[in-house]
Scaffold this motif. Structure first.
Motif, PDB file in Angstrom:
ATOM      1  N   ALA A 134      50.700  -0.504   4.405  1.00 17.20           N
ATOM      2  CA  ALA A 134      50.412  -1.463   3.343  1.00 17.20           C
ATOM      3  C   ALA A 134      51.177  -1.131   2.060  1.00 17.20           C
ATOM      4  O   ALA A 134      51.449  -2.003   1.248  1.00 17.20           O
ATOM      5  CB  ALA A 134      48.914  -1.498   3.054  1.00 17.20           C
ATOM      6  N   GLU A 135      51.542   0.147   1.855  1.00 13.64           N
ATOM      7  CA  GLU A 135      52.228   0.543   0.624  1.00 13.64           C
ATOM      8  C   GLU A 135      53.740   0.508   0.744  1.00 13.64           C
ATOM      9  O   GLU A 135      54.438   0.706  -0.236  1.00 13.64           O
ATOM     10  CB  GLU A 135      51.785   1.962   0.237  1.00 13.64           C
ATOM     11  CG  GLU A 135      50.333   2.041  -0.166  1.00 13.64           C
ATOM     12  CD  GLU A 135      49.931   3.458  -0.540  1.00 13.64           C
ATOM     13  OE1 GLU A 135      50.824   4.291  -0.790  1.00 13.64           O
ATOM     14  OE2 GLU A 135      48.732   3.712  -0.578  1.00 13.64           O
ATOM     15  N   LYS A 136      54.270   0.298   1.927  1.00 16.09           N
ATOM     16  CA  LYS A 136      55.716   0.298   2.112  1.00 16.09           C
ATOM     17  C   LYS A 136      56.327  -0.953   1.501  1.00 16.09           C
ATOM     18  O   LYS A 136      55.789  -2.054   1.608  1.00 16.09           O
ATOM     19  CB  LYS A 136      56.072   0.374   3.591  1.00 16.09           C
ATOM     20  CG  LYS A 136      55.826   1.737   4.167  1.00 16.09           C
ATOM     21  CD  LYS A 136      56.411   1.857   5.546  1.00 16.09           C
ATOM     22  CE  LYS A 136      56.155   3.255   6.062  1.00 16.09           C
ATOM     23  NZ  LYS A 136      56.784   3.496   7.331  1.00 16.09           N
ATOM     24  N   GLN A 137      57.458  -0.747   0.872  1.00 18.20           N
ATOM     25  CA  GLN A 137      58.189  -1.876   0.297  1.00 18.20           C
ATOM     26  C   GLN A 137      59.188  -2.345   1.350  1.00 18.20           C
ATOM     27  O   GLN A 137      60.302  -1.848   1.430  1.00 18.20           O
ATOM     28  CB  GLN A 137      58.883  -1.435  -0.995  1.00 18.20           C
ATOM     29  CG  GLN A 137      57.895  -1.008  -2.049  1.00 18.20           C
ATOM     30  CD  GLN A 137      58.567  -0.363  -3.238  1.00 18.20           C
ATOM     31  OE1 GLN A 137      59.710   0.043  -3.170  1.00 18.20           O
ATOM     32  NE2 GLN A 137      57.847  -0.281  -4.333  1.00 18.20           N
ATOM     33  N   ARG A 138      58.761  -3.321   2.129  1.00 18.22           N
ATOM     34  CA  ARG A 138      59.564  -3.766   3.260  1.00 18.22           C
ATOM     35  C   ARG A 138      60.327  -5.044   2.984  1.00 18.22           C
ATOM     36  O   ARG A 138      61.166  -5.448   3.768  1.00 18.22           O
ATOM     37  CB  ARG A 138      58.662  -3.967   4.487  1.00 18.22           C
ATOM     38  CG  ARG A 138      58.005  -2.689   4.939  1.00 18.22           C
ATOM     39  CD  ARG A 138      57.098  -2.918   6.118  1.00 18.22           C
ATOM     40  NE  ARG A 138      55.941  -3.721   5.683  1.00 18.22           N
ATOM     41  CZ  ARG A 138      55.299  -4.570   6.440  1.00 18.22           C
ATOM     42  NH1 ARG A 138      55.671  -4.770   7.668  1.00 18.22           N
ATOM     43  NH2 ARG A 138      54.269  -5.238   5.971  1.00 18.22           N
ATOM     44  N   HIS A 139      60.067  -5.710   1.881  1.00 20.99           N
ATOM     45  CA  HIS A 139      60.669  -7.016   1.628  1.00 20.99           C
ATOM     46  C   HIS A 139      61.699  -6.925   0.511  1.00 20.99           C
ATOM     47  O   HIS A 139      61.506  -6.235  -0.478  1.00 20.99           O
ATOM     48  CB  HIS A 139      59.589  -8.028   1.251  1.00 20.99           C
ATOM     49  CG  HIS A 139      58.525  -8.154   2.300  1.00 20.99           C
ATOM     50  ND1 HIS A 139      58.693  -8.894   3.435  1.00 20.99           N
ATOM     51  CD2 HIS A 139      57.301  -7.588   2.396  1.00 20.99           C
ATOM     52  CE1 HIS A 139      57.604  -8.797   4.178  1.00 20.99           C
ATOM     53  NE2 HIS A 139      56.745  -7.996   3.569  1.00 20.99           N
ATOM     54  N   VAL A 140      62.782  -7.644   0.698  1.00 18.80           N
ATOM     55  CA  VAL A 140      63.855  -7.692  -0.288  1.00 18.80           C
ATOM     56  C   VAL A 140      63.915  -9.105  -0.840  1.00 18.80           C
ATOM     57  O   VAL A 140      63.896 -10.071  -0.082  1.00 18.80           O
ATOM     58  CB  VAL A 140      65.214  -7.311   0.348  1.00 18.80           C
ATOM     59  CG1 VAL A 140      66.332  -7.447  -0.660  1.00 18.80           C
ATOM     60  CG2 VAL A 140      65.156  -5.916   0.925  1.00 18.80           C
ATOM     61  N   VAL A 141      63.979  -9.221  -2.162  1.00 21.85           N
ATOM     62  CA  VAL A 141      64.051 -10.524  -2.809  1.00 21.85           C
ATOM     63  C   VAL A 141      65.341 -10.574  -3.617  1.00 21.85           C
ATOM     64  O   VAL A 141      65.666  -9.648  -4.338  1.00 21.85           O
ATOM     65  CB  VAL A 141      62.833 -10.733  -3.749  1.00 21.85           C
ATOM     66  CG1 VAL A 141      62.945 -12.052  -4.478  1.00 21.85           C
ATOM     67  CG2 VAL A 141      61.545 -10.644  -2.966  1.00 21.85           C
ATOM     68  N   SER A 142      66.047 -11.651  -3.486  1.00 19.49           N
ATOM     69  CA  SER A 142      67.283 -11.835  -4.226  1.00 19.49           C
ATOM     70  C   SER A 142      67.001 -12.657  -5.486  1.00 19.49           C
ATOM     71  O   SER A 142      66.282 -13.658  -5.435  1.00 19.49           O
ATOM     72  CB  SER A 142      68.300 -12.562  -3.342  1.00 19.49           C
ATOM     73  OG  SER A 142      69.478 -12.805  -4.066  1.00 19.49           O
TER      74      SER A 142
END
Length: 130
Positions: free
Chosen positions: A25-33
């Motif tokens: 739940a704490e992992k930053q798995r998403h990338v936003v441009s």
């Protein structure tokens, strides 16, 4: 000779040592441009360098309203660093004078000199803040 297939290769062994994995739940798995103008990008770059953070950390702190970047003190300028060294030296001098005063030795001249230096430094800091 045929290329090895996944079935032919050695079974995957988990790595030992290193940093422990954080909960999923704490992992930053998403990338936003995000698209920025040249001026916005320059401001973001300056802010990130000033507080020694990545651009993503600066954006994340603002978005999450953590104000991390604004709470961090700005790095010292060379002048501020020099003044800090002066203050440390004066504090050591005052400690020595206090120690000698406790031994009932006359330290009026030394105290007057250190207090004069302190007064001068504080005045210069006051003028810089204005």
């Amino acid at each position: 000779m045929p290329a090895p297939t996944p079935a032919d290769s050695a079974p995957h062994r988990p790595r030992k040592g290193g940093r422990k994995a954080s909960p999923l739940a704490e992992k930053q798995r998403h990338v936003v441009s995000v698209r920025l103008t040249d001026k916005e990008h320059e401001l973001l770059t300056v802010e990130a360098e000033r507080y020694q953070l990545s651009q993503g950390e600066v954006l994340r702190s603002v978005w999450l309203k953590q104000d991390t970047a604004t709470k961090l003190p700005a790095p010292l300028t060379p002048e501020q660093a020099r003044q800090l060294v002066q203050l440390v030296g004066m504090a050591a001098n005052l400690n020595q004078i206090t120690k000698l005063a406790h031994l009932q030795q006359d330290q009026r001249t030394g105290a007057t000199t250190v207090l004069g230096q302190l007064h001068h430094l504080l005045n210069s800091l006051g003028h810089q803040a204005s």
